[in-house]
Design an enzyme around this catalytic site. Structure first.
Site, PDB file in Angstrom:
ATOM      1  N   GLY A   1      79.402  98.060  80.686  1.00 17.64           N
ATOM      2  CA  GLY A   1      80.391  97.403  79.862  1.00 17.64           C
ATOM      3  C   GLY A   1      80.786  96.060  80.449  1.00 17.64           C
TER       4      GLY A   1
ATOM      5  N   GLY B   1      81.554  89.040  83.505  1.00 26.09           N
ATOM      6  CA  GLY B   1      80.158  89.482  83.459  1.00 26.09           C
ATOM      7  C   GLY B   1      80.036  90.698  82.576  1.00 26.09           C
ATOM      8  N   GLY B   2      78.804  91.090  82.356  1.00 24.99           N
ATOM      9  CA  GLY B   2      78.550  92.292  81.572  1.00 24.99           C
ATOM     10  C   GLY B   2      77.535  93.098  82.329  1.00 24.99           C
ATOM     11  N   GLY B   3      77.520  94.371  82.142  1.00 22.90           N
ATOM     12  CA  GLY B   3      76.541  95.180  82.846  1.00 22.90           C
ATOM     13  C   GLY B   3      76.128  96.331  81.986  1.00 22.90           C
ATOM     14  N   GLY B   4      75.447  97.282  82.590  1.00 29.04           N
ATOM     15  CA  GLY B   4      75.010  98.436  81.832  1.00 29.04           C
ATOM     16  C   GLY B   4      76.181  99.269  81.359  1.00 29.04           C
TER      17      GLY B   4
ATOM     18  CG  ASP C   1      72.625  99.835  88.210  1.00 23.69           C
ATOM     19  OD1 ASP C   1      71.470  99.394  88.362  1.00 23.69           O
ATOM     20  OD2 ASP C   1      73.428  99.354  87.395  1.00 23.69           O
TER      21      ASP C   1
END
Ligand SMILES: *[C@@H]1O[C@H](CO)[C@@H](O)[C@H](O)[C@H]1NC(C)=O
Ligand SMILES: *[C@@H]1O[C@H](CO)[C@@H](O)[C@H](O)[C@H]1NC(C)=O
Ligand SMILES: *[C@@H]1O[C@H](CO)[C@@H](O)[C@H](O)[C@H]1NC(C)=O
Ligand SMILES: *[C@@H]1O[C@H](CO)[C@@H](O)[C@H](O)[C@H]1NC(C)=O
Ligand SMILES: *[C@@H]1O[C@H](CO)[C@@H](O)[C@H](O)[C@H]1NC(C)=O
Ligand SMILES: *[C@@H]1O[C@H](CO)[C@@H](O)[C@H](O)[C@H]1NC(C)=O
Ligand SMILES: *[C@@H]1O[C@H](CO)[C@@H](O)[C@H](O)[C@H]1NC(C)=O
Ligand SMILES: *[C@@H]1O[C@H](CO)[C@@H](O)[C@H](O)[C@H]1NC(C)=O
Ligand SMILES: *[C@@H]1O[C@H](CO)[C@@H](O)[C@H](O)[C@H]1NC(C)=O
Ligand SMILES: *[C@@H]1O[C@H](CO)[C@@H](O)[C@H](O)[C@H]1NC(C)=O
Ligand SMILES: *[C@@H]1O[C@H](CO)[C@@H](O)[C@H](O)[C@H]1NC(C)=O
Ligand SMILES: *[C@@H]1O[C@H](CO)[C@@H](O)[C@H](O)[C@H]1NC(C)=O
Length: 821
Positions: free
Chosen positions: A505, A500-503, A617
């Site tokens: 990285g 996955g990717g997030g805010g 978050d």
């Protein structure tokens, strides 16, 4: 008076009153006064100050306006008079009224800056600093029509009430122009203006000519710029547009006048909205555009290379060095780089064909601007075409088309990692830049043989090293493993399996030699130094709880920062909540346990750690599930790690807006109650199995929390709120409890929200919960409204039901703590 403290405070009071009287009325420069030395002019309410200031470590002085120290304790200039003509000695320099103008004289009585209006040389002309930060020149203190005002001549800051206009008669726009760097307010390369072509959009230009960003046209109905959709999330600024046959302009005000906020054209080439946070004594970045630093045109100057993943963002191409080391150190890269070794043809123009220059292959880049395309058939022809011109600096050859650059290379971007749309450029350098020893043909074979041997040795050595690494234990730092980048590259098969990717990285799956499965997070844009990073990471490492994802280790090699976590086989909560129609919905019991477990994890972060950690978050994507569907909160502690860039990360994250507490955006201090708000928003989604706001056909928006609040307060059918996939299979008491808690958690005023510890107790059934009031912000998100405009007024007087602190009740006996693990 027995009490000396009382005496002292009376004295202090008198002193303050006197001082106040002195500063009132000191907001004016009139004909027989002048501003010199450390004297200042203060606006009548103390909001703004006019005087000489010196930016950073510079030894130059400028006349500027900054916020009053009671407002903003760090001197922050919002306007500068003599941007290009600093003075050195403030005691011999004078700002005064002269010939009906406000004029700055240097030590030799030379006028170096002036308001420069033609006036009648009236002796009654005065300059008044107003509380909005506007310096106004008037003919007499009571004259209403200003002769001149600083708001009409903005420098790099656009203050509330100011305007950036387009004069339709001359097609001239007012510019907001960046400083050159943090120590030099002279006009820099970047400027914001209203498009002179009359498109009602703002544009950012490089060197007043080249556009690299546009806001898109203003849409009066939804009150946003078309390419800035996040303006819908705007709680702070009230933008308005005016237009007539003479001019058009935008202006803005603040919904909450207590917030101190400003809008700047930064020397980074980005426009930024910043809010002052007195508690942390810093300007909090709320929004910026363009989002990526490397989208700023030619940010790294000629022959510079911009790398979004690097810090600093700019470096010189190989064979080049910064033209001005001093500016480079101030993060002013615009001067760019110059050759370390001259090209052969520059040294000796008779060798015009420059046979001895060579080309350095630079793969994975975004090609620079201003290429010239050549009609040649092969790569070697492309190369020799470039060699013909001494001013040809580079070439690129891609599927039959040849491009050459006859100028400085501008706007080259270096991609890193797995970006696949990069191209390859060949950069011309003097031969001596290449260290190969092969000038003499006789030696070549030997050299080749030698280097093959060397490479073989290196490979064998590397394999041995690698095998040894696999065998030996890794370094241990505190409770954490310190990994080498190589190890993680191997463990993740070169970052091939993305989870996955997030805010913060991307995350990749990996396998350690001891066959434990890990999740590796590649952090982006870390603004901290090595020491700080390690200390922050080891703090996160000590935070361990059954409902928190465990950090096992990290890697820190230069700009490469990675975190290594336990792998969670069931992925993140959103995957299970928001799934396809016909797959199996998450059972109610599991949902309730996830809600409770998450609350326990957050309670631990907020109350049980040595330093309170605010997660910042909370959303389903950050709740991970282990093999038994036990929830584990992930990504905690990263907000601090990312530091100042965090709010930018926040605003650019997809899907986050629905979880953000209002105080995040209004610029007041954020406490653990911001997590409670986001947690509440997530509870609604756990109940409904859908995203809180869904876009229906015709752009209509359904906002689920509004429905819940309505059902709960009007004692309606709670079962109607449940995920249809559960077919009504949920105990009424648990369902209604969770809905009530959720509504309490999203109260506008953070003091009305429960703590996470109280949430745990309510979900455990230890505390009862009463009917919550409908949060005021929910009235704004009316159901089926065409567009959501988020804003909260300060929760003042006319609230219909003043919420009292209501959930505490009978059964609360002792400090029944959340027994976990
Ligand atoms: C000049 O200053 C004096 C006091 O310092 C004041 O009384 C007088 O009105 C001023 N004159 C003008 C023209 O402002
Ligand atoms: C202003 O300058 C004077 C004379 O140099 C000095 O005595 C005074 O302390 C200074 N005031 C402030 C606020 O720096
Ligand atoms: C001023 O210089 C010092 C020492 O070189 C440095 O530590 C400090 O950060 C600089 N201050 C600013 C505002 O640049
Ligand atoms: C303006 O008036 C002052 C005296 O009132 C005089 O000294 C000056 O020369 C005048 N300037 C112009 C441009 O007329
Ligand atoms: C004042 O400005 C003039 C013109 O720019 C310059 O020649 C002179 O040296 C300056 N005087 C001082 C004291 O800076
Ligand atoms: C004032 O305006 C004139 C022309 O309008 C210009 O030549 C002069 O440089 C300006 N002076 C200042 C100090 O801006
Ligand atoms: C100058 O004086 C004339 C006549 O008194 C007036 O019409 C004009 O508006 C004045 N100009 C300025 C800039 O005040
Ligand atoms: C300006 O207005 C104030 C109050 O409105 C009045 O007291 C004062 O005399 C006026 N001053 C002048 C110069 O007209
Ligand atoms: C200003 O721009 C408009 C639209 O581009 C054009 O029609 C008009 O002629 C321009 N006016 C001037 C004074 O350049
Ligand atoms: C900006 O443009 C001016 C001409 O308009 C030119 O002289 C200058 O070199 C340009 N600056 C840069 C950094 O290219
Ligand atoms: C926004 O600004 C406009 C124009 O100044 C004003 O009419 C409107 O009332 C403002 N809206 C709010 C909510 O403050
Ligand atoms: C590069 O050099 C060629 C010939 O030497 C010349 O025609 C051309 O104008 C030059 N281009 C630039 C951008 O200087």
């Amino acid at each position: 008076m027995r009490n000396p403290w009382l005496k002292l405070s009376v004295l202090l009071f008198i002193w303050f009153s006197l001082n106040c009287q002195l500063s009132f009325g000191a907001d004016t420069i009139s004909a027989n006064q002048s501003l010199s030395g450390n004297r200042t002019v203060v606006s009548s309410g103390g909001q703004f100050v006019l005087g000489f200031f010196t930016p950073g470590n510079s030894s130059n002085y400028y006349i500027g306006i900054w916020y009053g120290y009671q407002q903003v304790s760090r001197q922050t200039p919002v306007w500068v008079a003599n941007r290009e003509t600093p003075v050195r000695d403030i005691y011999s320099s004078e700002l005064k009224i002269s010939d009906g103008n406000l004029v700055l004289f240097n030590g030799s009585q030379v006028a170096i800056w002036s308001t420069n209006i033609s006036s009648n040389n009236s002796s009654s002309v005065v300059a008044v600093l107003e509380d909005g930060g506007n310096l106004v020149l008037r003919d007499g203190p009571n004259s209403s029509e200003p002769l001149w005002q600083s708001l009409d001549h903005p420098t790099h800051t656009w203050l509330p009430g100011g305007k950036l206009s387009l004069n339709k008669r001359t097609n001239q726009s007012q510019l907001l122009t960046s400083w050159k760097n943090s120590e030099d307010p002279a006009p820099g390369l970047y400027s914001l203006e209203l498009d002179p072509a009359g498109t009602n959009s703002y544009i950012i230009l490089w060197n007043r000519t080249r556009e690299y960003w546009t806001s898109g046209a203003w849409d009066e109905q939804s009150r946003i710029f078309s390419l800035v959709p996040e303006m819908r999330l705007n709680y702070i600024y009230n933008f308005s547009f005016y237009s007539d046959e003479n001019e058009s302009y935008f202006t803005y005000s603040l919904y909450n006048s207590e917030i101190i906020s400003r809008f700047i054209m930064d020397y980074s080439g980005q426009i930024k909205q910043l809010s002052w946070l007195e508690s942390s004594q810093q300007w909090n970045l709320f929004w910026s555009q363009p989002r990526q630093q490397c989208q700023v045109y030619a940010f790294c100057g000629a022959f510079g290379s911009c790398n979004e993943g690097g810090l600093p963002f700019c470096s010189c191409l190989r064979g080049f060095h910064p033209k001005s080391e001093a500016n480079w150190n101030l993060s002013d890269f615009s001067d760019g780089c110059e050759r370390t070794t001259k090209l052969q043809c520059e040294e000796d123009p008779s060798l015009a064909t420059g046979k001895t220059d060579k080309f350095l292959e630079s793969p994975n880049v975004q090609l620079p601007q201003n290429a010239r395309s050549m009609n040649v058939g092969s790569m070697s022809e492309c190369e020799s075409t470039c060699l013909v011109y001494c001013n040809c600096t580079a070439y690129a050859y891609d599927s039959g088309s040849c491009s050459i650059w006859m100028t400085e290379l501008l706007d080259l971007q270096q991609y890193s990692g797995d970006v696949s749309n990069g191209q390859t450029i060949y950069i011309r350098l003097a031969e001596s830049e290449f260290q190969s020893s092969s000038n003499n043909n006789g030696i070549i074979i030997g050299a080749v043989a030698g280097s093959v041997g060397l490479v073989l040795c290196l490979v064998i050595f590397a394999i041995l090293r690698w095998r040894r690494k696999r065998m030996i234990n890794l370094k241990v730092e505190g409770s954490l493993l310190a990994f080498g980048y190589r190890d993680l590259q191997n463990a993740t098969k070169n970052f091939s399996e993305k989870l996955g990717g997030g805010g913060f990285g991307s995350v990749f799956k990996g396998l350690l030699p001891d066959s434990s499965i890990i999740a590796v997070k590649q952090l982006e844009s870390i603004s901290q130094g090595e020491k700080q990073f390690r200390s922050e990471v080891s703090t996160i490492g000590t935070v361990q709880h059954v409902n928190l994802v465990r950090l096992r280790g990290f890697c820190s090699e230069g700009t490469r920062k990675l975190l290594v976590y336990d792998y969670m086989p069931n992925g993140s909560l959103d995957v299970h909540l928001f799934q396809e129609e016909n797959s199996k919905a998450l059972a109610w019991k599991t949902r309730y346990q996830i809600a409770l477990g998450t609350a326990r994890g957050l309670t631990y972060l907020h109350e049980k750690c040595r330093d309170c950690i605010i997660h910042c978050d909370i959303k389903p994507e950050n709740i991970l599930l282990d093999a038994e569907f036990c929830p584990k909160v992930s990504d905690f502690g990263l907000a601090k790690l990312i530091g100042r860039d965090f709010s930018r990360v926040l605003t650019t994250m997809r899907g986050t807006r629905g979880y953000l507490a209002p105080e995040w955006i209004s610029g007041v201090a954020v406490t653990a109650k911001a997590d409670v708000y986001s947690y509440g928003m997530m509870l609604f989604e756990i109940v409904s199995g859908r995203r809180n706001s869904e876009l229906h056909e015709e752009g209509k928006v359904r906002f689920f929390p509004t429905s819940v609040a309505r059902v709960i307060t009007e004692d309606g059918d709670v079962l109607s709120l449940l995920d249809p996939g559960l077919n009504g299979e949920a105990p009424m008491d648990e369902l209604s409890r969770i809905c009530k808690v959720a509504c309490w958690c999203i109260q506008d005023d953070e003091t009305h929200r429960p703590s996470m510890g109280q949430v745990v107790q309510i979900l455990e059934g230890v505390l009862d919960v009463n009917v919550p009031p409908v949060p005021r912000s929910l009235h704004v998100f009316a159901d089926n409204s065409e567009h959501i405009i988020f804003f909260t007024e300060s929760s003042s007087s006319q609230s219909p039901r003043t919420p009292s602190y209501n959930y505490a009740s009978s059964q609360a006996t002792s400090n029944t703590s959340s027994t976990s693990s």
